[in-house]
Structure formats: structure tokens, C-alpha cells
Write a protein that holds these residues in place. Structure first.
Motif, PDB file in Angstrom:
ATOM      1  N   ALA A 179      15.320  -0.007 -42.137  1.00  0.00           N
ATOM      2  CA  ALA A 179      16.151   1.186 -42.346  1.00  0.00           C
ATOM      3  C   ALA A 179      15.989   1.727 -43.763  1.00  0.00           C
ATOM      4  CB  ALA A 179      17.616   0.854 -42.071  1.00  0.00           C
ATOM      5  N   MET A 180      15.902   0.830 -44.757  1.00  0.00           N
ATOM      6  CA  MET A 180      15.716   1.272 -46.134  1.00  0.00           C
ATOM      7  C   MET A 180      14.355   1.949 -46.314  1.00  0.00           C
ATOM      8  SD  MET A 180      17.378  -1.843 -48.383  1.00  0.00           S
ATOM      9  CE  MET A 180      16.800  -1.086 -49.921  1.00  0.00           C
ATOM     10  N   ALA A 181      13.302   1.341 -45.759  1.00  0.00           N
ATOM     11  CA  ALA A 181      11.965   1.927 -45.876  1.00  0.00           C
ATOM     12  C   ALA A 181      11.896   3.271 -45.155  1.00  0.00           C
ATOM     13  CB  ALA A 181      10.926   0.965 -45.312  1.00  0.00           C
ATOM     14  N   TYR A 182      12.476   3.326 -43.973  1.00  0.00           N
ATOM     15  CA  TYR A 182      12.505   4.585 -43.213  1.00  0.00           C
ATOM     16  C   TYR A 182      13.211   5.688 -44.004  1.00  0.00           C
ATOM     17  CZ  TYR A 182      14.224   7.920 -39.740  1.00  0.00           C
ATOM     18  OH  TYR A 182      14.548   9.075 -39.068  1.00  0.00           O
ATOM     19  N   THR A 183      14.324   5.328 -44.648  1.00  0.00           N
ATOM     20  CA  THR A 183      15.082   6.298 -45.451  1.00  0.00           C
ATOM     21  C   THR A 183      14.276   6.754 -46.653  1.00  0.00           C
ATOM     22  OG1 THR A 183      17.221   5.407 -44.752  1.00  0.00           O
ATOM     23  CG2 THR A 183      17.165   6.594 -46.853  1.00  0.00           C
ATOM     24  N   ASP A 184      13.743   5.816 -47.431  1.00  0.00           N
ATOM     25  CA  ASP A 184      13.024   6.165 -48.646  1.00  0.00           C
ATOM     26  C   ASP A 184      11.728   6.926 -48.374  1.00  0.00           C
ATOM     27  OD1 ASP A 184      14.628   5.361 -50.794  1.00  0.00           O
ATOM     28  OD2 ASP A 184      14.074   3.268 -50.552  1.00  0.00           O
TER      29      ASP A 184
END
Length: 318
Positions: A179-184
Motif C-alpha cells: 500500500a505504501m509503494a502503491y501510494t508513493d
């Protein structure tokens, strides 16, 4: 059928959540009006500044964020234990940064509250303490202030956001990482930035800019566990440099059918979390393609289903 927010956000299940809020007028959140040519790009800074400001008030830690032209993403950690450890005076001080205090609370602070007022003040402080770790209150105050600013600028009224915010429960470290990678990587995938470090109004750019200034963790963002001497509950459970390499590697794989991508590389975090590159990449893709409310392993999803006493849950198994 709409599911109650109390079931979607269960701190007994997980303290990590991915949230998305979209503008009802879509292109007019931060984009450019094709009819008038007027740019609304400055509103992206409004959203970023408001996120970071509220993070200093609420016990809601910001893991990642990305402010796009018509929506924004947030990955948050709800720090209930931190809120419960705050003294009454600190709770009042935090609440007063964004709200006017009632007269009885002002008298309580000065030690002038009557015997009848003290129990009332205690109840008010207890309510504020609960709100300080409420995701709904955090998102409400974030969206309300941005909507008010935008409506004032547009000289109009009415709804600015598309209904209530969407949330996904992140049940384990793999789900949090994805989720963090997708967001960034949202600006890279949208083709508006060539690399994460060039993407404006994202948490990863803020972290990388901070590193350039020899500051390990920027104000307003939750630090990484390997980079600070903190309890695991107060930090993201992997290292910053590992995460940066992981985001870079995922971004390099986004080629076929994707607007934007970066050059490929291999992160060390894959081996440490026992992640297979292809499976992890597929998860990042499925976060966007499949709408779901809970993300985690099949065991975690089954556990949530039992806790909520539901026959089925709308989850994404990893």
C-alpha cells in the motif's frame, strides 16, 4: 450495502489503513480547468500541509501519502496507545490547536473549576482523547478544511468530496509495504513524474528531500524501525533505505499497460520479508484493479471474518 465504519476500522484487527478521498468535481481539486485554463495546482499544497499539520494534533501517524489532481492517498497508523498515555493537559493542548475550548475547560486548566464541573470536564477530555485516535475524525477535519478553502476560492457551495472516504485495512507487513509503494508511486504511474524523487506532494519525496538535508525523518511522517530507537508500535516495521530501493524496483516493473515507469532494480527488502518479486508486484497492481476492504494473507482474512462474525468479507488475499 454500505458497511459501518466501526467494522471497517477495527483496532483489534490492525492499526494500519490505506485511505482514499476523491473530489466530486474531479478535475477541479488540483488540476487545470480545460475551459478557462485556470490552474488549481496550488491546492495540492493545501492538502499536503493540512495532512502534516493534523498529524501533529492527532495520534494518527502518516506512513505515506500522495496528493494527485483529483484525489489523494493516505497510509496511516492509528496510535491508540499513544493517545491513552497522554496526560489530560496534553489532550486539551492538542485539541485546542484546532478547536475553541469551552469555558469550563478553561476554568479547569486554571484550577478554578467547581466541584460539579470537574466530572463534566473529565468526560469532555475522555471524548477528545478518543477522537485523537479516530480515523473518521482525522479524515473529516482534513476534508472539511480543504472543501471550505476550495469553495471560498470558487465562490460556491455544496459538496466538494465524493461521499465518505474509502479505507482498506492492512493486515500484515506485506500489505503495508504494498500500500505504501502503491501510494508513493501514484505520480510515476500517472506519468506526471519520471521518478519518485521528482514527484511533488508525496511522502517519499519529502523523505528523500529530508535525507539530502541530513535529517533522517521529516516532521509529520512516521519513521522506519531500523532508523530510530523506537518501539515497533511507533515506527514502520522496515528500514528506509530498503523501502526506497523497493519502491524504485516496483516502479521499474510498471511497463506494460502503465503510463509511467522507472528503470528496474532489486531491493534487499524482498529477501528479508520473504517476498517473491512477481507476487509482490502483482499485489501492487491488484490494489488498484480490485476494490477491497481488507488486505492480508488468507489466514489473516479468515481471522477478520471470524472476529466480525461474517460469512464473507470483501478482501484481497496476498
Amino acid at each position: 450495502m454500505t458497511i459501518a465504519r466501526a467494522q471497517l476500522v477495527s483496532l483489534n484487527t490492525t492499526t494500519y489503513y490505506h485511505c482514499v478521498s476523491r473530489c466530486v468535481r474531479r478535475a477541479f481539486l488540483c488540476g487545470e480547468d480545460p475551459l478557462t485554463g485556470q490552474s488549481y495546482g496550488h491546492r495540492r499544497q493545501w492538502v499536503e500541509q493540512r495532512i502534516l499539520a493534523l498529524a501533529q494534533v492527532y495520534c494518527i501517524d502518516i506512513c505515506a501519502y500522495a496528493v494527485m489532481s483529483n484525489h489523494y492517498h493516505l497510509v496511516v497508523h492509528i496510535n491508540q496507545s499513544k493517545a491513552q498515555q497522554l496526560s489530560d493537559k496534553v489532550v486539551i493542548e492538542r485539541w485546542s490547536r484546532e478547536h475553541l475550548l469551552p469555558p469550563q475547560i478553561l476554568r479547569y486548566l486554571k484550577g478554578r473549576a467547581s466541584a460539579a464541573e470537574i466530572p463534566v470536564c473529565k468526560k469532555i477530555i475522555h471524548l477528545w482523547r478518543e477522537r485523537l485516535y479516530s480515523l473518521s475524525w482525522f479524515m473529516k477535519e482534513l476534508n472539511f478544511s480543504i472543501a471550505r478553502q476550495a469553495n471560498q476560492e470558487d465562490r460556491c457551495g455544496g459538496h466538494f468530496w465524493e461521499g465518505r472516504f474509502k479505507s482498506q485495512a492492512l493486515l500484515d507487513e506485506k500489505a503495508l509495504l504494498a500500500a505504501m509503494a502503491y501510494t508513493d508511486l501514484n505520480p510515476v504511474r500517472a506519468g506526471i513524474a519520471p521518478t519518485p524523487e521528482a514527484s511533488q506532494y508525496t511522502s517519499i519525496k519529502r523523505r528523500l528531500d529530508s535525507l539530502k538535508c541530513r535529517q533522517l525523518n521529516p516532521t509529520g511522517l512516521l519513521p522506519f524501525i531500523r532508523d530510530v530507537e523506537l518501539e515497533k508500535s511507533d515506527a514502520i516495521p522496515f528500514g528506509l533505505l530498503d523501502y526506497v530501493e523497493w519502491v524504485d524496483w516496483v516502479g521499474r516493473q510498471m511497463r506494460e499497460g502503465k503510463t509511467g515507469y522507472i528503470e528496474p532494480n532489486q531491493p534487499t527488502i524482498l529477501a528479508r520479508l520473504s517476498l517473491k518479486p512477481r507476487e509482490s508486484l502483482d499485489l501492487c497492481f491488484r490494489l488498484e484493479q480490485k476494490r477491497c476492504l481488507w488486505i492480508g494473507t488468507s489466514e489473516h482474512l479468515h481471522s477478520v471474518k471470524i472476529k466480525l462474525n461474517r460469512q464473507r468479507i470483501h478482501g484481497l488475499s496476498i
